[in-house]
Design a protein around this motif. Structure first.
Motif, PDB file in Angstrom:
ATOM      1  N   ALA A  48      56.313  45.683  39.169  1.00  7.91           N
ATOM      2  CA  ALA A  48      56.477  45.380  37.746  1.00  7.91           C
ATOM      3  C   ALA A  48      55.720  44.113  37.368  1.00  7.91           C
ATOM      4  CB  ALA A  48      57.971  45.232  37.420  1.00  7.91           C
ATOM      5  N   VAL A  49      55.756  43.104  38.230  1.00  4.81           N
ATOM      6  CA  VAL A  49      55.028  41.862  37.970  1.00  4.81           C
ATOM      7  C   VAL A  49      53.527  42.114  37.984  1.00  4.81           C
ATOM      8  CG1 VAL A  49      54.507  39.561  38.875  1.00  4.81           C
ATOM      9  CG2 VAL A  49      56.873  40.375  38.813  1.00  4.81           C
ATOM     10  N   LEU A  50      53.065  42.906  38.940  1.00  3.50           N
ATOM     11  CA  LEU A  50      51.643  43.222  39.013  1.00  3.50           C
ATOM     12  C   LEU A  50      51.197  44.016  37.785  1.00  3.50           C
ATOM     13  CD1 LEU A  50      51.287  44.104  42.806  1.00  3.50           C
ATOM     14  CD2 LEU A  50      50.399  42.090  41.640  1.00  3.50           C
ATOM     15  N   THR A  51      52.051  44.897  37.319  1.00  2.00           N
ATOM     16  CA  THR A  51      51.717  45.681  36.130  1.00  2.00           C
ATOM     17  C   THR A  51      51.531  44.783  34.911  1.00  2.00           C
ATOM     18  OG1 THR A  51      52.878  47.632  36.966  1.00  2.00           O
ATOM     19  CG2 THR A  51      52.518  47.514  34.581  1.00  2.00           C
ATOM     20  N   GLU A  52      52.377  43.774  34.774  1.00  2.00           N
ATOM     21  CA  GLU A  52      52.229  42.855  33.659  1.00  2.00           C
ATOM     22  C   GLU A  52      50.910  42.078  33.752  1.00  2.00           C
ATOM     23  OE1 GLU A  52      54.028  42.645  30.820  1.00  2.00           O
ATOM     24  OE2 GLU A  52      54.802  44.492  31.721  1.00  2.00           O
ATOM     25  N   SER A  53      50.476  41.792  34.983  1.00  2.00           N
ATOM     26  CA  SER A  53      49.210  41.072  35.172  1.00  2.00           C
ATOM     27  C   SER A  53      48.007  41.951  34.868  1.00  2.00           C
ATOM     28  CB  SER A  53      49.110  40.561  36.610  1.00  2.00           C
ATOM     29  OG  SER A  53      50.129  39.631  36.900  1.00  2.00           O
ATOM     30  N   TYR A 141      37.816  42.514  36.480  1.00  2.00           N
ATOM     31  CA  TYR A 141      37.804  42.489  37.943  1.00  2.00           C
ATOM     32  C   TYR A 141      36.731  43.447  38.459  1.00  2.00           C
ATOM     33  CZ  TYR A 141      42.473  40.465  37.323  1.00  2.00           C
ATOM     34  OH  TYR A 141      43.522  39.683  36.937  1.00  2.00           O
ATOM     35  N   VAL A 142      35.959  42.978  39.430  1.00  2.15           N
ATOM     36  CA  VAL A 142      34.987  43.827  40.128  1.00  2.15           C
ATOM     37  C   VAL A 142      35.306  43.753  41.610  1.00  2.15           C
ATOM     38  CG1 VAL A 142      32.557  44.231  40.668  1.00  2.15           C
ATOM     39  CG2 VAL A 142      33.214  43.405  38.384  1.00  2.15           C
ATOM     40  N   VAL A 143      35.455  44.908  42.244  1.00  2.00           N
ATOM     41  CA  VAL A 143      35.815  44.972  43.659  1.00  2.00           C
ATOM     42  C   VAL A 143      34.764  45.785  44.409  1.00  2.00           C
ATOM     43  CG1 VAL A 143      37.570  45.651  45.338  1.00  2.00           C
ATOM     44  CG2 VAL A 143      38.272  44.890  43.051  1.00  2.00           C
ATOM     45  N   PHE A 144      34.241  45.200  45.487  1.00  2.00           N
ATOM     46  CA  PHE A 144      33.275  45.897  46.336  1.00  2.00           C
ATOM     47  C   PHE A 144      33.940  46.265  47.664  1.00  2.00           C
ATOM     48  CE2 PHE A 144      30.543  43.289  43.607  1.00  2.00           C
ATOM     49  CZ  PHE A 144      29.615  44.225  43.179  1.00  2.00           C
ATOM     50  N   THR A 145      33.989  47.558  47.935  1.00  2.00           N
ATOM     51  CA  THR A 145      34.473  48.032  49.234  1.00  2.00           C
ATOM     52  C   THR A 145      33.440  48.910  49.936  1.00  2.00           C
ATOM     53  OG1 THR A 145      35.530  50.017  48.315  1.00  2.00           O
ATOM     54  CG2 THR A 145      36.857  48.006  48.400  1.00  2.00           C
ATOM     55  N   VAL A 146      32.335  49.182  49.257  1.00  3.81           N
ATOM     56  CA  VAL A 146      31.328  50.081  49.815  1.00  3.81           C
ATOM     57  C   VAL A 146      30.803  49.521  51.131  1.00  3.81           C
ATOM     58  CG1 VAL A 146      29.479  48.981  48.469  1.00  3.81           C
ATOM     59  CG2 VAL A 146      29.193  51.326  49.302  1.00  3.81           C
ATOM     60  N   GLY A 147      30.685  50.382  52.129  1.00  5.10           N
ATOM     61  CA  GLY A 147      30.205  49.917  53.417  1.00  5.10           C
ATOM     62  C   GLY A 147      30.024  51.056  54.399  1.00  5.10           C
ATOM     63  N   ILE A 148      29.445  50.723  55.530  1.00  5.08           N
ATOM     64  CA  ILE A 148      29.177  51.722  56.561  1.00  5.08           C
ATOM     65  C   ILE A 148      29.067  51.007  57.902  1.00  5.08           C
ATOM     66  CG2 ILE A 148      26.653  51.568  56.391  1.00  5.08           C
ATOM     67  CD1 ILE A 148      26.496  54.592  56.735  1.00  5.08           C
ATOM     68  N   TRP A 149      29.372  51.711  58.970  1.00  9.00           N
ATOM     69  CA  TRP A 149      29.107  51.192  60.297  1.00  9.00           C
ATOM     70  C   TRP A 149      27.699  51.628  60.714  1.00  9.00           C
ATOM     71  CZ3 TRP A 149      33.940  51.609  63.982  1.00  9.00           C
ATOM     72  CH2 TRP A 149      34.904  50.681  63.552  1.00  9.00           C
ATOM     73  N   PRO A 150      27.144  51.021  61.752  1.00  6.97           N
ATOM     74  CA  PRO A 150      25.774  51.366  62.139  1.00  6.97           C
ATOM     75  C   PRO A 150      25.571  52.860  62.369  1.00  6.97           C
ATOM     76  CG  PRO A 150      26.465  49.387  63.278  1.00  6.97           C
ATOM     77  CD  PRO A 150      27.690  49.911  62.572  1.00  6.97           C
ATOM     78  N   ALA A 187      36.415  36.211  34.910  1.00  7.95           N
ATOM     79  CA  ALA A 187      36.481  37.415  35.740  1.00  7.95           C
ATOM     80  C   ALA A 187      36.588  37.028  37.217  1.00  7.95           C
ATOM     81  CB  ALA A 187      35.248  38.276  35.513  1.00  7.95           C
ATOM     82  N   ARG A 188      37.037  37.977  38.020  1.00  4.31           N
ATOM     83  CA  ARG A 188      37.123  37.768  39.462  1.00  4.31           C
ATOM     84  C   ARG A 188      36.360  38.881  40.181  1.00  4.31           C
ATOM     85  NH1 ARG A 188      43.324  35.562  40.639  1.00  4.31           N
ATOM     86  NH2 ARG A 188      43.034  33.582  39.492  1.00  4.31           N
ATOM     87  N   VAL A 189      35.633  38.485  41.220  1.00  5.84           N
ATOM     88  CA  VAL A 189      34.833  39.420  42.013  1.00  5.84           C
ATOM     89  C   VAL A 189      35.336  39.377  43.442  1.00  5.84           C
ATOM     90  CG1 VAL A 189      32.526  39.995  42.862  1.00  5.84           C
ATOM     91  CG2 VAL A 189      32.817  39.062  40.541  1.00  5.84           C
ATOM     92  N   MET A 190      35.759  40.523  43.963  1.00  7.70           N
ATOM     93  CA  MET A 190      36.275  40.613  45.331  1.00  7.70           C
ATOM     94  C   MET A 190      35.334  41.452  46.193  1.00  7.70           C
ATOM     95  SD  MET A 190      39.881  42.267  46.708  1.00  7.70           S
ATOM     96  CE  MET A 190      40.895  40.789  46.504  1.00  7.70           C
ATOM     97  N   SER A 191      35.053  40.960  47.387  1.00 12.44           N
ATOM     98  CA  SER A 191      34.226  41.698  48.340  1.00 12.44           C
ATOM     99  C   SER A 191      35.032  41.888  49.624  1.00 12.44           C
ATOM    100  CB  SER A 191      32.935  40.919  48.635  1.00 12.44           C
ATOM    101  OG  SER A 191      32.026  41.705  49.364  1.00 12.44           O
ATOM    102  N   VAL A 192      35.324  43.139  49.955  1.00 14.27           N
ATOM    103  CA  VAL A 192      36.156  43.477  51.109  1.00 14.27           C
ATOM    104  C   VAL A 192      35.252  43.765  52.303  1.00 14.27           C
ATOM    105  CG1 VAL A 192      37.916  45.062  51.996  1.00 14.27           C
ATOM    106  CG2 VAL A 192      37.887  44.459  49.556  1.00 14.27           C
ATOM    107  N   LEU A 193      35.363  42.956  53.351  1.00 10.87           N
ATOM    108  CA  LEU A 193      34.512  43.174  54.528  1.00 10.87           C
ATOM    109  C   LEU A 193      35.125  42.527  55.770  1.00 10.87           C
ATOM    110  CD1 LEU A 193      31.916  44.640  55.247  1.00 10.87           C
ATOM    111  CD2 LEU A 193      30.652  42.522  54.884  1.00 10.87           C
ATOM    112  N   LEU A 297      44.055  39.730  44.425  1.00  8.43           N
ATOM    113  CA  LEU A 297      43.092  39.654  43.325  1.00  8.43           C
ATOM    114  C   LEU A 297      43.678  38.974  42.087  1.00  8.43           C
ATOM    115  CD1 LEU A 297      40.187  40.508  42.582  1.00  8.43           C
ATOM    116  CD2 LEU A 297      41.135  42.663  41.765  1.00  8.43           C
ATOM    117  N   VAL A 298      44.943  39.243  41.787  1.00  4.97           N
ATOM    118  CA  VAL A 298      45.547  38.693  40.572  1.00  4.97           C
ATOM    119  C   VAL A 298      46.338  37.409  40.831  1.00  4.97           C
ATOM    120  CG1 VAL A 298      45.703  41.002  39.584  1.00  4.97           C
ATOM    121  CG2 VAL A 298      47.694  40.037  40.756  1.00  4.97           C
ATOM    122  N   SER A 299      46.370  36.961  42.077  1.00  3.62           N
ATOM    123  CA  SER A 299      47.206  35.814  42.445  1.00  3.62           C
ATOM    124  C   SER A 299      46.610  34.505  41.939  1.00  3.62           C
ATOM    125  CB  SER A 299      47.365  35.732  43.960  1.00  3.62           C
ATOM    126  OG  SER A 299      46.143  35.335  44.565  1.00  3.62           O
TER     127      SER A 299
END
Length: 345
Positions: A48-53, A141-150, A187-193, A297-299
């Protein structure tokens, strides 16, 4: 087909990478960089708190049609955000739009859209950005999760860039570079790696630069993954220094039950089902991982530095590889990325 004697050492080292990542979850004091006292630990709050954010916010998830990105997109839709996702498959995107609409608490007020794009090439990233600009959506918010292993069978893109670097580094830089006018103030930009993790250990600076520049073509999986991760963290630091008012966030997601082991060409085909089964025994679900990333991300913690890093499973703010803070290395990475964009745009 079983691996031959000639590549058994190679296979054992690749499997060792999985073991090292498991260790990074179980023994954080030994395998993560130090806690960042200024950033602190993120408090876990209710849905509920996250929804308000997130109510009324616009979110872009690049790499959002599968795995961690899909988990983030679905959870944000559930929390009343409008979400655009980017992936390679148009059918997966369409299916996800239906799922987000079904999960949305107020679908009449939320908007969902999916874009299919070739993120392996600079031109594909530029064309995606042009379509995003045409939509005129402003993102919070922009979130990057795109990725690949070798990809051991076909390692390079048509741009001549290793596929790991193309997705983990170049695509993230190019898309963000091209859509900066679409970012709302604060804005916030997150890169997941791989932020905050000492595993896999980074090779020497010279080796990393050779891998990133494409001069060194033969490598072990940990070398490339670590190089991409350190370069990505350095990019976040440099981007933060050039983008007043925008916060940049790097995360280590932990071990997550995605299809990456099965779909990558990193491991011999005969071992992939075994590794995938072992992964599922200890992994977070993409949905649980998506919730944790949304929490970060919203913290308020993510706004305490221009660029900050988090170990997601424990919601800990941590430092990352020292090279990410090194001005010389940061500028080298930035120059490489700018030159790559100019060359292939």
């Amino acid at each position: 087909r079983l691996p031959t004697n000639g590549n058994l050492i190679h296979v054992s080292r690749e499997i060792g990478t999985m073991s090292q990542w498991l260790a990074s979850i179980l023994f954080p004091g030994f395998t993560f960089f130090p806690l960042d006292a200024d950033v602190g630990n993120v408090e876990l709050t209710s849905d509920a708190v996250l929804t308000e954010s997130l109510r009324g916010k616009q979110v872009l998830v690049v790499g959002g049609t599968s795995g961690i990105g899909r988990g983030i997109a679905l959870f944000m839709a559930k929390c009343a955000a409008s979400v655009a996702v980017v992936g390679h498959s148009s059918s997966k995107g369409a299916a996800l739009v239906e799922q987000m609409t079904a999960a949305a608490p107020n679908p009449a007020a939320q908007n969902f859209k999916a874009y299919a794009a070739d993120l392996l090439t600079v031109r594909g990233c530029v064309e995606l950005a042009a379509r995003l600009r045409e939509s005129n959506t402003k993102f919070d918010y922009v979130v990057f999760t795109v990725g690949i292993w070798p990809d051991k069978e076909d390692p390079r893109t048509t741009d001549g860039i290793d596929k790991v670097l193309a997705l983990d580094l170049v695509a993230r830089f190019v898309v963000l570079h091209e859509i900066m006018p679409l970012l709302n103030r604060h804005a916030r930009v997150m890169s997941v790696l791989g932020s905050t993790s000492r595993i896999p250990p980074a090779p020497s600076v010279e080796t990393m630069k050779s891998l990133i520049a494409g001069e060194k073509e033969s490598y072990m999986t940990p070398e490339m993954l670590a190089s991409a991760g350190v370069a990505m963290d350095a990019w976040l630091q440099e981007a933060a220094s050039k983008s007043s008012g925008i916060n940049f966030i790097g995360t280590f997601p932990g071990i997550v039950a995605t299809d990456l082991v099965m779909t990558s060409n990193t491991f011999p085909r005969c071992l992939r089902p075994i590794l995938a089964a072992g992964q599922r025994l200890i992994a977070l679900s993409p949905e649980a991982c998506g919730r944790l990333h949304t929490q970060i991300l919203v913290s308020p913690n993510a706004g305490r530095r221009p660029a900050s890093y988090f170990a997601t499973p424990r919601l800990e703010g941590r430092m990352t590889n020292p090279l990410a803070y090194d001005q010389g290395f940061r500028q080298w990475v930035w120059s490489f990325l700018e030159d790559t964009l100019k060359k292939h745009k």
